[in-house]
Scaffold this motif. Sequence first.
Motif, mmCIF file in Angstrom:
data_model
loop_
_atom_site.group_PDB
_atom_site.id
_atom_site.type_symbol
_atom_site.label_atom_id
_atom_site.label_comp_id
_atom_site.label_asym_id
_atom_site.label_seq_id
_atom_site.Cartn_x
_atom_site.Cartn_y
_atom_site.Cartn_z
ATOM 1 N N LYS A 32 0.827 -1.203 0.000
ATOM 2 C CA LYS A 32 0.000 0.000 0.000
ATOM 3 C C LYS A 32 0.862 1.254 0.000
ATOM 4 O O LYS A 32 0.552 2.239 -0.696
ATOM 5 N N ALA A 33 1.961 1.238 0.758
ATOM 6 C CA ALA A 33 2.830 2.411 0.860
ATOM 7 C C ALA A 33 3.696 2.605 -0.380
ATOM 8 O O ALA A 33 4.070 3.735 -0.701
ATOM 9 N N THR A 34 4.014 1.521 -1.086
ATOM 10 C CA THR A 34 4.943 1.616 -2.216
ATOM 11 C C THR A 34 4.232 1.655 -3.575
ATOM 12 O O THR A 34 4.505 2.526 -4.406
ATOM 13 N N MET A 35 3.333 0.738 -3.804
ATOM 14 C CA MET A 35 2.675 0.625 -5.104
ATOM 15 C C MET A 35 1.247 1.165 -5.096
ATOM 16 O O MET A 35 0.721 1.558 -6.136
ATOM 17 N N GLY A 36 0.650 1.180 -3.891
ATOM 18 C CA GLY A 36 -0.781 1.457 -3.816
ATOM 19 C C GLY A 36 -1.531 0.192 -4.203
ATOM 20 O O GLY A 36 -1.201 -0.450 -5.204
ATOM 21 N N ILE A 37 -2.515 -0.195 -3.415
ATOM 22 C CA ILE A 37 -3.191 -1.458 -3.695
ATOM 23 C C ILE A 37 -4.625 -1.284 -4.194
ATOM 24 O O ILE A 37 -5.213 -2.237 -4.700
ATOM 25 N N ARG A 38 -5.148 -0.083 -4.062
ATOM 26 C CA ARG A 38 -6.551 0.117 -4.433
ATOM 27 C C ARG A 38 -6.684 1.032 -5.632
ATOM 28 O O ARG A 38 -5.970 2.040 -5.748
ATOM 29 N N VAL A 39 -7.603 0.704 -6.519
ATOM 30 C CA VAL A 39 -7.847 1.550 -7.682
ATOM 31 C C VAL A 39 -8.549 2.835 -7.243
ATOM 32 O O VAL A 39 -9.084 2.918 -6.140
ATOM 33 N N SER A 40 -8.574 3.821 -8.110
ATOM 34 C CA SER A 40 -9.239 5.089 -7.798
ATOM 35 C C SER A 40 -10.755 4.884 -7.765
ATOM 36 O O SER A 40 -11.284 3.894 -8.287
ATOM 37 N N GLU A 41 -11.465 5.838 -7.154
ATOM 38 C CA GLU A 41 -12.924 5.742 -7.083
ATOM 39 C C GLU A 41 -13.537 5.696 -8.486
ATOM 40 O O GLU A 41 -14.476 4.936 -8.739
ATOM 41 N N GLU A 42 -13.013 6.501 -9.359
ATOM 42 C CA GLU A 42 -13.544 6.528 -10.731
ATOM 43 C C GLU A 42 -13.364 5.180 -11.414
ATOM 44 O O GLU A 42 -14.279 4.666 -12.068
ATOM 45 N N ASP A 43 -12.172 4.606 -11.250
ATOM 46 C CA ASP A 43 -11.904 3.309 -11.874
ATOM 47 C C ASP A 43 -12.770 2.211 -11.269
ATOM 48 O O ASP A 43 -13.235 1.306 -11.969
ATOM 49 N N GLU A 44 -13.002 2.279 -9.961
ATOM 50 C CA GLU A 44 -13.839 1.276 -9.311
ATOM 51 C C GLU A 44 -15.280 1.381 -9.800
ATOM 52 O O GLU A 44 -15.950 0.359 -10.032
ATOM 53 N N ILE A 45 -15.756 2.585 -9.972
ATOM 54 C CA ILE A 45 -17.123 2.778 -10.468
ATOM 55 C C ILE A 45 -17.263 2.272 -11.903
ATOM 56 O O ILE A 45 -18.255 1.619 -12.259
ATOM 57 N N ASN A 46 -16.277 2.558 -12.723
ATOM 58 C CA ASN A 46 -16.319 2.134 -14.125
ATOM 59 C C ASN A 46 -16.061 0.636 -14.287
ATOM 60 O O ASN A 46 -16.444 0.045 -15.301
ATOM 61 N N GLY A 47 -15.417 0.036 -13.297
ATOM 62 C CA GLY A 47 -15.099 -1.387 -13.365
ATOM 63 C C GLY A 47 -13.638 -1.625 -13.663
ATOM 64 O O GLY A 47 -13.013 -0.905 -14.455
ATOM 65 N N LEU A 48 -13.086 -2.656 -13.049
ATOM 66 C CA LEU A 48 -11.664 -2.945 -13.213
ATOM 67 C C LEU A 48 -11.341 -3.527 -14.584
ATOM 68 O O LEU A 48 -10.193 -3.470 -15.035
ATOM 69 N N ASP A 49 -12.341 -4.108 -15.239
ATOM 70 C CA ASP A 49 -12.079 -4.680 -16.563
ATOM 71 C C ASP A 49 -11.545 -3.619 -17.518
ATOM 72 O O ASP A 49 -10.542 -3.835 -18.204
ATOM 73 N N MET A 50 -12.198 -2.464 -17.548
ATOM 74 C CA MET A 50 -11.771 -1.413 -18.456
ATOM 75 C C MET A 50 -10.627 -0.593 -17.890
ATOM 76 O O MET A 50 -9.678 -0.256 -18.600
ATOM 77 N N SER A 51 -10.681 -0.274 -16.585
ATOM 78 C CA SER A 51 -9.670 0.605 -16.013
ATOM 79 C C SER A 51 -8.306 -0.075 -15.883
ATOM 80 O O SER A 51 -7.266 0.551 -16.088
ATOM 81 N N GLU A 52 -8.295 -1.366 -15.564
ATOM 82 C CA GLU A 52 -7.029 -2.081 -15.365
ATOM 83 C C GLU A 52 -6.586 -2.848 -16.610
ATOM 84 O O GLU A 52 -5.394 -3.009 -16.842
ATOM 85 N N LEU A 53 -7.560 -3.344 -17.391
ATOM 86 C CA LEU A 53 -7.218 -4.248 -18.483
ATOM 87 C C LEU A 53 -7.628 -3.743 -19.859
ATOM 88 O O LEU A 53 -7.091 -4.197 -20.869
ATOM 89 N N GLY A 54 -8.606 -2.837 -19.910
ATOM 90 C CA GLY A 54 -9.028 -2.317 -21.204
ATOM 91 C C GLY A 54 -9.862 -3.277 -22.031
ATOM 92 O O GLY A 54 -9.952 -3.129 -23.252
ATOM 93 N N MET A 55 -10.468 -4.260 -21.391
ATOM 94 C CA MET A 55 -11.348 -5.187 -22.115
ATOM 95 C C MET A 55 -12.458 -5.675 -21.193
ATOM 96 O O MET A 55 -12.271 -5.743 -19.981
ATOM 97 N N GLU A 56 -13.590 -5.988 -21.789
ATOM 98 C CA GLU A 56 -14.749 -6.403 -21.015
ATOM 99 C C GLU A 56 -15.053 -7.880 -21.244
ATOM 100 O O GLU A 56 -14.788 -8.424 -22.317
ATOM 101 N N ALA A 57 -15.641 -8.522 -20.212
ATOM 102 C CA ALA A 57 -16.008 -9.921 -20.353
ATOM 103 C C ALA A 57 -17.255 -10.084 -21.203
ATOM 104 O O ALA A 57 -17.399 -11.076 -21.921
ATOM 105 N N TYR A 58 -18.166 -9.105 -21.127
ATOM 106 C CA TYR A 58 -19.428 -9.178 -21.859
ATOM 107 C C TYR A 58 -19.626 -7.881 -22.654
ATOM 108 O O TYR A 58 -20.536 -7.091 -22.355
ATOM 109 N N PRO A 59 -18.828 -7.638 -23.681
ATOM 110 C CA PRO A 59 -18.902 -6.350 -24.386
ATOM 111 C C PRO A 59 -20.227 -6.124 -25.105
ATOM 112 O O PRO A 59 -20.645 -4.972 -25.273
ATOM 113 N N GLU A 60 -20.893 -7.216 -25.499
ATOM 114 C CA GLU A 60 -22.140 -7.045 -26.217
ATOM 115 C C GLU A 60 -23.273 -6.552 -25.342
ATOM 116 O O GLU A 60 -24.324 -6.122 -25.829
ATOM 117 N N PHE A 61 -23.086 -6.605 -24.004
ATOM 118 C CA PHE A 61 -24.126 -6.145 -23.083
ATOM 119 C C PHE A 61 -24.061 -4.647 -22.831
ATOM 120 O O PHE A 61 -24.927 -4.090 -22.200
#
Length: 436
Positions: free
Chosen positions: A404-433
């Motif tokens: 937590k002190a060196t790398m940070g372990i939690r995503v930002s509030e915006e990224d959490e709201i948008n979902g980790l698929d897009m914010s961390e990986l840039g791809m969705e599991a169900y893009p057609e939805f």
Amino acid sequence: MRKLKLSLATLGFAALPGLALAQDAAAPGFDEIGPYIMTTLLFCMAGFLVFFMAAGFAMLEGGLVRSKNVTMQMTKNIALYSIAAIMYWLVGFNTMYPGEFNGFFSLGGQTVLDAVGVSAADAALDYASVGSDFFFQLVFVAATASIVSGALAERIKLWPFLAFVVVLTGFMYPISGSWQWGGGWLSEMGFSDFAGSTVVHSVGGWAALAGAIVLGPRLGKYKDGRVNPMPGSNLALATLGTFILWLGWFGFNGGSQLAMGTVGDVSDVSRIFANTNMAAAAGAVTALILTQVMYKKVDLTMVLNGALAGLVSITAEPLAPTLFGALWIGAVGGVIVVFTVPMLDKFKIDDVVGAIPVHLLAGIWGTIAVIFYGDASLVTQLTGIIAYGVFTFVASLIVWFILKATMGIRVSEEDEINGLDMSELGMEAYPEFKAG
């Protein structure tokens, strides 16, 4: 039909090169070769089943998180297994099983397999092949890391999580595992944990609990004094994952017999299968009934976790109990899940998949339950539970705080709201939805 008594010589096997050794007085006999071959086979088959549990964890977690975080869970699960495989080869296996050992810690080196085409005369016929033993033990440590993955879902960054997996699978799990399965001080004391209610499951649960405390709950989970449900994306997937884990558990517990060279060993493996299945069924039925009584409707997620809690509960001693013994031990696991999942919410500890009640609390129960059927005392069992808890929880807290002190372990509030698929990986599991 008549029963035929045929010897190896009658069948012509004595003339085969591989079995000609049995005719040489200086070479290992069939009584030595047979157990080695069968135990090696047991480790390979059981290892395949436990490996398949990695798919079970992935499906369970993928079904219990929201659709915007499914790809992240799939990525974490395949990555953590792969990291576990490398770290356990690099240092973990020989740290956990260092040979002659009765202490607290002995850092090992790389795993070295048997020579290609090793002969019976050169093999360690008192046990099994190194490759089969290494693989069987490896899939256990990967399961431990998977427990942490589910509990911390939907708000943790990928790379800090994987950094924790490196430490957990390469050092923490092997060190504490050596205390019991490596012939260390708990083993000398008489602590009993047949297949890992504490050594595997509680260790994963303690690491997950420490991470959940440091990480904090998901946004909106606890607001204005209320617990806001966050339903998973696919309960069919979660149910599939549970059945896969149930299947894999036959290898988890059955393979922990660690021998298949005699009639007694094979019979014991079948007994373990039956008890394992009974405990899972009892945990599921108990959760089914309790949720109907308490909430007026059955909660499928509780039933799934009830089955898993029954499995964790019987893991510390799946051999000795009768079928009725396995039933009531598993049923208590189901009770634990139903009552402790909401208890965690009262403490605002956000466990997305219920991993802490299932693996930590049911693991503690299963380890205590050994005293009813196994050869262990309550004081010894509690000593082991406390030792694993203190070591794993404290060590995990330290590692999580450092990350937590060196790398940070939690995503930002915006990224959490948008979902980790897009914010961390840039791809969705169900893009057609996706709307629009």
